[in-house]
Design a protein around this motif. Structure first.
Motif, PDB file in Angstrom:
ATOM      1  N   ASP A  97       0.837  -1.205   0.000  1.00 39.05           N
ATOM      2  CA  ASP A  97       0.000   0.000   0.000  1.00 39.05           C
ATOM      3  C   ASP A  97       0.874   1.258   0.000  1.00 39.05           C
ATOM      4  O   ASP A  97       0.561   2.245  -0.681  1.00 39.05           O
ATOM      5  N   GLY A  98       1.963   1.233   0.781  1.00 39.44           N
ATOM      6  CA  GLY A  98       2.838   2.392   0.851  1.00 39.44           C
ATOM      7  C   GLY A  98       3.515   2.687  -0.473  1.00 39.44           C
ATOM      8  O   GLY A  98       3.516   3.839  -0.946  1.00 39.44           O
ATOM      9  N   TYR A  99       4.095   1.666  -1.086  1.00 42.30           N
ATOM     10  CA  TYR A  99       4.745   1.864  -2.384  1.00 42.30           C
ATOM     11  C   TYR A  99       3.733   2.287  -3.448  1.00 42.30           C
ATOM     12  O   TYR A  99       4.026   3.134  -4.294  1.00 42.30           O
ATOM     13  N   ARG A 100       2.534   1.689  -3.401  1.00 35.14           N
ATOM     14  CA  ARG A 100       1.513   2.057  -4.384  1.00 35.14           C
ATOM     15  C   ARG A 100       1.129   3.523  -4.230  1.00 35.14           C
ATOM     16  O   ARG A 100       0.943   4.243  -5.227  1.00 35.14           O
ATOM     17  N   SER A 101       1.027   3.980  -2.985  1.00 35.55           N
ATOM     18  CA  SER A 101       0.682   5.375  -2.723  1.00 35.55           C
ATOM     19  C   SER A 101       1.754   6.310  -3.276  1.00 35.55           C
ATOM     20  O   SER A 101       1.433   7.310  -3.941  1.00 35.55           O
ATOM     21  N   LEU A 102       3.034   6.003  -3.035  1.00 34.05           N
ATOM     22  CA  LEU A 102       4.099   6.871  -3.536  1.00 34.05           C
ATOM     23  C   LEU A 102       4.192   6.783  -5.055  1.00 34.05           C
ATOM     24  O   LEU A 102       4.401   7.804  -5.730  1.00 34.05           O
ATOM     25  N   ALA A 103       4.053   5.592  -5.613  1.00 36.54           N
ATOM     26  CA  ALA A 103       4.093   5.444  -7.072  1.00 36.54           C
ATOM     27  C   ALA A 103       2.982   6.264  -7.722  1.00 36.54           C
ATOM     28  O   ALA A 103       3.215   6.962  -8.721  1.00 36.54           O
ATOM     29  N   ASP A 104       1.785   6.212  -7.163  1.00 31.81           N
ATOM     30  CA  ASP A 104       0.670   6.977  -7.724  1.00 31.81           C
ATOM     31  C   ASP A 104       0.921   8.480  -7.598  1.00 31.81           C
ATOM     32  O   ASP A 104       0.562   9.260  -8.496  1.00 31.81           O
TER      33      ASP A 104
END
Length: 226
Positions: free
Chosen positions: A73-80
Protein backbone atom coordinates in the motif's frame (compact mmCIF):
# COMPACT_ATOMS: atom_id res chain seq x y z
CA UNK A 1 -11.40 -0.18 -10.13
CA UNK A 2 -13.48 -1.52 -13.01
CA UNK A 3 -12.78 -0.43 -16.57
CA UNK A 4 -15.42 1.86 -18.13
CA UNK A 5 -18.30 -0.17 -19.49
CA UNK A 6 -17.66 -3.14 -17.19
CA UNK A 7 -19.16 -4.16 -13.87
CA UNK A 8 -17.51 -5.70 -10.87
CA UNK A 9 -19.59 -8.11 -8.81
CA UNK A 10 -18.65 -8.90 -5.23
CA UNK A 11 -20.55 -10.98 -2.75
CA UNK A 12 -21.46 -9.78 0.75
CA UNK A 13 -18.83 -12.22 2.08
CA UNK A 14 -16.14 -10.69 -0.15
CA UNK A 15 -17.11 -7.16 0.87
CA UNK A 16 -17.03 -8.13 4.53
CA UNK A 17 -13.62 -9.76 4.10
CA UNK A 18 -12.24 -6.63 2.44
CA UNK A 19 -13.69 -4.47 5.22
CA UNK A 20 -12.13 -6.62 7.95
CA UNK A 21 -8.73 -6.59 6.19
CA UNK A 22 -8.83 -2.80 5.99
CA UNK A 23 -9.70 -2.58 9.69
CA UNK A 24 -6.81 -4.92 10.51
CA UNK A 25 -4.43 -2.68 8.56
CA UNK A 26 -5.76 0.39 10.39
CA UNK A 27 -4.97 -1.23 13.75
CA UNK A 28 -1.60 -2.36 12.41
CA UNK A 29 -0.63 1.23 11.57
CA UNK A 30 -1.67 2.28 15.07
CA UNK A 31 0.58 -0.42 16.53
CA UNK A 32 3.47 0.64 14.31
CA UNK A 33 3.03 4.25 15.41
CA UNK A 34 3.15 3.17 19.05
CA UNK A 35 5.80 0.45 19.13
CA UNK A 36 7.30 0.05 15.67
CA UNK A 37 6.83 -2.53 12.94
CA UNK A 38 8.98 -5.14 14.68
CA UNK A 39 6.41 -5.30 17.51
CA UNK A 40 3.45 -5.89 15.20
CA UNK A 41 1.15 -8.55 16.68
CA UNK A 42 -1.88 -10.09 15.00
CA UNK A 43 -3.06 -11.47 18.33
CA UNK A 44 -3.04 -7.98 19.82
CA UNK A 45 -5.00 -6.68 16.83
CA UNK A 46 -7.49 -9.52 17.19
CA UNK A 47 -8.04 -8.55 20.83
CA UNK A 48 -8.63 -4.91 19.84
CA UNK A 49 -11.19 -6.03 17.27
CA UNK A 50 -12.95 -8.43 19.64
CA UNK A 51 -11.89 -11.46 17.65
CA UNK A 52 -9.95 -14.58 18.48
CA UNK A 53 -6.44 -14.99 17.14
CA UNK A 54 -7.39 -17.99 14.95
CA UNK A 55 -10.34 -16.02 13.52
CA UNK A 56 -8.07 -13.16 12.48
CA UNK A 57 -5.66 -15.56 10.79
CA UNK A 58 -8.43 -16.32 8.29
CA UNK A 59 -7.85 -12.80 6.95
CA UNK A 60 -4.05 -12.65 7.16
CA UNK A 61 -1.97 -15.80 7.26
CA UNK A 62 0.61 -14.20 9.52
CA UNK A 63 2.60 -11.10 10.42
CA UNK A 64 4.61 -11.15 7.21
CA UNK A 65 1.52 -11.13 5.00
CA UNK A 66 0.16 -8.16 6.93
CA UNK A 67 3.46 -6.26 6.65
CA UNK A 68 3.55 -7.04 2.93
CA UNK A 69 0.10 -5.50 2.50
CA UNK A 70 1.18 -2.37 4.38
CA UNK A 71 4.40 -2.10 2.37
CA UNK A 72 2.54 -2.70 -0.90
CA UNK A 73 0.00 0.00 0.00
CA UNK A 74 2.84 2.39 0.85
CA UNK A 75 4.74 1.86 -2.38
CA UNK A 76 1.51 2.06 -4.38
CA UNK A 77 0.68 5.38 -2.72
CA UNK A 78 4.10 6.87 -3.54
CA UNK A 79 4.09 5.44 -7.07
CA UNK A 80 0.67 6.98 -7.72
CA UNK A 81 1.89 10.29 -6.32
CA UNK A 82 4.90 10.27 -8.67
CA UNK A 83 2.82 9.18 -11.66
CA UNK A 84 0.41 12.03 -11.00
CA UNK A 85 3.28 14.55 -10.97
CA UNK A 86 4.73 13.00 -14.11
CA UNK A 87 1.40 13.22 -15.93
CA UNK A 88 0.99 16.88 -15.01
CA UNK A 89 4.56 17.91 -15.90
CA UNK A 90 5.19 20.35 -18.73
CA UNK A 91 6.35 18.71 -21.94
CA UNK A 92 8.69 21.64 -22.59
CA UNK A 93 10.66 22.00 -19.37
CA UNK A 94 11.91 19.00 -17.40
CA UNK A 95 13.39 20.96 -14.50
CA UNK A 96 10.06 21.74 -12.83
CA UNK A 97 9.17 18.04 -13.04
CA UNK A 98 12.21 16.88 -11.06
CA UNK A 99 11.59 19.66 -8.55
CA UNK A 100 7.91 18.71 -8.38
CA UNK A 101 8.84 15.07 -7.77
CA UNK A 102 11.15 16.12 -4.94
CA UNK A 103 8.44 18.27 -3.36
CA UNK A 104 5.92 15.46 -3.76
CA UNK A 105 8.33 13.04 -2.09
CA UNK A 106 8.77 15.32 0.91
CA UNK A 107 5.05 15.96 1.24
CA UNK A 108 4.30 12.24 1.02
CA UNK A 109 6.98 11.34 3.59
CA UNK A 110 6.01 13.94 6.17
CA UNK A 111 2.30 13.25 5.76
CA UNK A 112 2.84 9.85 7.40
CA UNK A 113 6.37 9.31 8.80
CA UNK A 114 5.51 5.80 10.05
CA UNK A 115 4.60 4.74 6.52
CA UNK A 116 7.78 6.38 5.25
CA UNK A 117 9.99 4.53 7.73
CA UNK A 118 8.28 1.21 7.05
CA UNK A 119 9.44 1.56 3.44
CA UNK A 120 12.74 3.41 3.83
CA UNK A 121 13.76 2.95 7.44
CA UNK A 122 15.40 0.07 9.30
CA UNK A 123 14.28 -3.30 7.87
CA UNK A 124 11.87 -5.30 10.01
CA UNK A 125 13.84 -8.21 11.53
CA UNK A 126 12.99 -11.51 9.88
CA UNK A 127 10.81 -9.98 7.17
CA UNK A 128 11.54 -10.40 3.45
CA UNK A 129 9.33 -8.64 0.92
CA UNK A 130 8.04 -10.64 -2.05
CA UNK A 131 9.19 -9.90 -5.59
CA UNK A 132 6.05 -8.01 -6.61
CA UNK A 133 6.96 -5.25 -4.14
CA UNK A 134 10.10 -4.61 -6.17
CA UNK A 135 7.92 -4.18 -9.24
CA UNK A 136 5.92 -1.37 -7.63
CA UNK A 137 9.10 0.29 -6.34
CA UNK A 138 10.54 0.19 -9.86
CA UNK A 139 7.63 2.35 -11.06
CA UNK A 140 8.81 5.07 -8.68
CA UNK A 141 12.38 4.89 -9.91
CA UNK A 142 11.24 4.82 -13.53
CA UNK A 143 9.46 8.17 -13.13
CA UNK A 144 12.55 9.63 -11.48
CA UNK A 145 14.73 8.30 -14.30
CA UNK A 146 12.45 9.86 -16.91
CA UNK A 147 12.91 13.24 -15.24
CA UNK A 148 16.69 12.80 -15.02
CA UNK A 149 16.99 11.77 -18.66
CA UNK A 150 14.98 14.84 -19.68
CA UNK A 151 17.49 17.09 -17.90
CA UNK A 152 20.25 15.97 -20.26
CA UNK A 153 18.68 14.06 -23.16
CA UNK A 154 21.86 13.99 -25.26
CA UNK A 155 24.07 12.37 -22.60
CA UNK A 156 25.23 8.91 -23.61
CA UNK A 157 28.82 8.19 -22.64
CA UNK A 158 29.86 7.65 -18.98
CA UNK A 159 31.87 10.60 -17.69
CA UNK A 160 32.96 9.44 -14.22
CA UNK A 161 34.26 6.13 -12.82
CA UNK A 162 30.91 5.61 -11.07
CA UNK A 163 29.08 6.18 -14.37
CA UNK A 164 31.18 3.40 -15.83
CA UNK A 165 30.32 1.19 -12.87
CA UNK A 166 26.59 1.90 -13.31
CA UNK A 167 26.74 1.11 -17.01
CA UNK A 168 27.67 -2.45 -16.04
CA UNK A 169 25.52 -2.67 -12.89
CA UNK A 170 22.15 -1.30 -13.90
CA UNK A 171 19.83 -4.18 -13.00
CA UNK A 172 18.15 -2.01 -10.35
CA UNK A 173 16.99 0.36 -13.12
CA UNK A 174 16.07 -2.12 -15.86
CA UNK A 175 14.20 -2.13 -18.15
CA UNK A 176 14.54 1.68 -18.27
CA UNK A 177 16.98 2.65 -21.07
CA UNK A 178 18.48 5.60 -19.18
CA UNK A 179 22.19 6.18 -19.86
CA UNK A 180 24.69 5.84 -17.04
CA UNK A 181 24.84 9.59 -16.43
CA UNK A 182 21.07 9.68 -15.79
CA UNK A 183 21.35 6.64 -13.51
CA UNK A 184 24.02 8.50 -11.54
CA UNK A 185 21.88 11.64 -11.25
CA UNK A 186 18.84 9.63 -10.18
CA UNK A 187 20.78 7.80 -7.47
CA UNK A 188 22.31 11.05 -6.28
CA UNK A 189 18.86 12.65 -6.06
CA UNK A 190 17.39 9.62 -4.31
CA UNK A 191 20.11 9.27 -1.69
CA UNK A 192 20.57 12.95 -0.89
CA UNK A 193 16.88 13.78 -0.66
CA UNK A 194 16.14 10.69 1.42
CA UNK A 195 19.09 11.59 3.64
CA UNK A 196 17.52 14.92 4.54
CA UNK A 197 14.02 13.43 4.77
CA UNK A 198 14.97 10.57 7.06
CA UNK A 199 16.71 12.93 9.47
CA UNK A 200 13.80 15.37 9.40
CA UNK A 201 11.12 12.71 9.83
CA UNK A 202 13.04 11.24 12.77
CA UNK A 203 13.27 14.65 14.44
CA UNK A 204 17.06 14.93 14.29
CA UNK A 205 16.94 18.59 13.28
CA UNK A 206 14.99 19.52 16.41
CA UNK A 207 17.01 21.95 18.48
CA UNK A 208 19.45 22.74 15.64
CA UNK A 209 17.72 26.06 14.91
CA UNK A 210 17.56 25.49 11.18
CA UNK A 211 14.66 25.03 8.81
CA UNK A 212 14.69 21.49 7.32
CA UNK A 213 12.52 22.70 4.44
CA UNK A 214 15.20 25.19 3.41
CA UNK A 215 17.91 22.54 3.72
CA UNK A 216 15.87 20.28 1.46
CA UNK A 217 15.45 23.12 -1.06
CA UNK A 218 19.19 23.80 -0.99
CA UNK A 219 19.91 20.14 -1.75
CA UNK A 220 17.36 20.16 -4.54
CA UNK A 221 18.83 23.35 -6.03
CA UNK A 222 22.25 21.70 -6.13
CA UNK A 223 20.81 18.57 -7.73
CA UNK A 224 19.12 20.55 -10.50
CA UNK A 225 22.37 22.09 -11.68
CA UNK A 226 23.56 20.80 -15.06
Amino acid sequence: MAEPGTTTTTTPRERYRAQVREEVKKHAWEQIATAGASALSLNAIAKQMGMSGPALYRYFAGRDELITELVRDGYRSLADTFLSVHAAASAYDSRPELAALAHALRGWALEDPHRYFLLYGTPVPGYHAPDDITGIASEIMSVLLDACVALDPDATAPVTPFDTHLAAHRQWADPHPAPATALHRALTCWTRLHGVLSLEAAGHFTGMSLDPAQLYEAELHALLKP
